[in-house]
Enzyme design. Structure first.
Site, PDB file in Angstrom:
ATOM      1  N   LYS A 216       1.114  -1.408   0.033  1.00  4.90           N
ATOM      2  CA  LYS A 216      -0.023  -0.163   0.437  1.00  4.90           C
ATOM      3  C   LYS A 216       0.917   1.341  -0.361  1.00  4.90           C
ATOM      4  O   LYS A 216       2.153   1.022   0.170  1.00  4.90           O
ATOM      5  CB  LYS A 216      -1.392  -0.630   1.664  1.00  4.90           C
TER       6      LYS A 216
ATOM      7  N   TYR B  90     -12.182  -2.427  -3.513  1.00  5.88           N
ATOM      8  CA  TYR B  90     -13.074  -2.063  -2.257  1.00  5.88           C
ATOM      9  C   TYR B  90     -14.581  -2.674  -2.379  1.00  5.88           C
ATOM     10  O   TYR B  90     -15.351  -2.235  -1.026  1.00  5.88           O
ATOM     11  CB  TYR B  90     -12.604  -0.977  -1.449  1.00  5.88           C
TER      12      TYR B  90
ATOM     13  N   ASN C  78      -1.649  -0.169   7.374  1.00  4.12           N
ATOM     14  CA  ASN C  78      -1.426  -1.856   8.062  1.00  4.12           C
ATOM     15  C   ASN C  78      -0.053  -2.536   6.610  1.00  4.12           C
ATOM     16  O   ASN C  78      -0.367  -3.191   6.487  1.00  4.12           O
ATOM     17  CB  ASN C  78      -1.837  -2.585   8.014  1.00  4.12           C
TER      18      ASN C  78
ATOM     19  N   HIS D 150      -2.037  -5.382   1.165  1.00  2.00           N
ATOM     20  CA  HIS D 150      -2.779  -5.705   1.556  1.00  2.00           C
ATOM     21  C   HIS D 150      -2.669  -7.374   1.055  1.00  2.00           C
ATOM     22  O   HIS D 150      -2.126  -7.272  -0.559  1.00  2.00           O
ATOM     23  CB  HIS D 150      -3.926  -5.499   0.206  1.00  2.00           C
TER      24      HIS D 150
ATOM     25  N   GLU E  83      -8.886 -10.191  -7.265  1.00  5.24           N
ATOM     26  CA  GLU E  83      -8.199  -8.872  -7.321  1.00  5.24           C
ATOM     27  C   GLU E  83      -6.931  -9.339  -8.371  1.00  5.24           C
ATOM     28  O   GLU E  83      -6.752  -8.540  -9.602  1.00  5.24           O
ATOM     29  CB  GLU E  83      -7.843  -9.171  -6.088  1.00  5.24           C
TER      30      GLU E  83
END
Length: 149
Positions: free
Chosen positions: A9, A49, A112, A115, A126
């Site tokens: 990310k 998402y 975080n 992904h 994805e």
């Protein structure tokens, strides 16, 4: 062999963690078959998402993933999805074990670092969102005979 999607990310890219994260997966024995540095568009983020569209944190997810470049990757290997999930660590870095990517590099659930697909269906979806079939390289890695029975 199983395939999965992993994205570093914007926070991971900005912090210069790309090489460290890739090294962990290569050292484990997984094979990288697709990779690109990219800026995620709003449209792609909303599709990615989409399952969270009606949740209060949806706009924040889209805003964050579009805030800077990501490194999108496809990895291949035996049980790569579950193994990669263990390497990443739990979503909330406070719950992630030391030695995992999130346990070692992340502090906040909203930043975080990575992904990864959570199952075979999400991996297929994805991968198709971020890569064209011709962008995935089929190649023989000689070291595989030393990794798999």
């Amino acid at each position: 062999m199983q395939q999965t999607f992993l994205a570093i990310k914007p926070d991971g890219v900005q912090r210069g963690l790309t090489g460290k994260i890739i090294s962990r997966l290569e050292e484990k024995g997984f094979k990288l078959i697709g990779m690109k540095l990219m800026k995620v568009t709003n449209e792609l983020a909303e599709r990615h998402y989409g399952e969270h569209k009606d949740k209060p944190f949806f706009k924040g997810l889209v805003s964050f993933i579009t805030s800077g470049p990501i490194v999108a990757m496809v990895w291949e290997g035996k049980n790569v999805i579950s193994s990669l999930r263990k390497i990443m660590g739990k979503t909330n870095p406070l719950d992630a074990e030391l030695g995992t990517v999130r346990g070692d590099f992340a502090v906040d659930i909203g930043k975080n670092v990575v992904h990864g697909s959570d199952g075979e269906e999400s991996a297929k979806r994805e991968i198709a969102l971020f890569f064209k079939e011709e962008e995935l390289i089929k190649w023989e890695q000689d070291i595989q005979k030393w990794i798999y029975e």
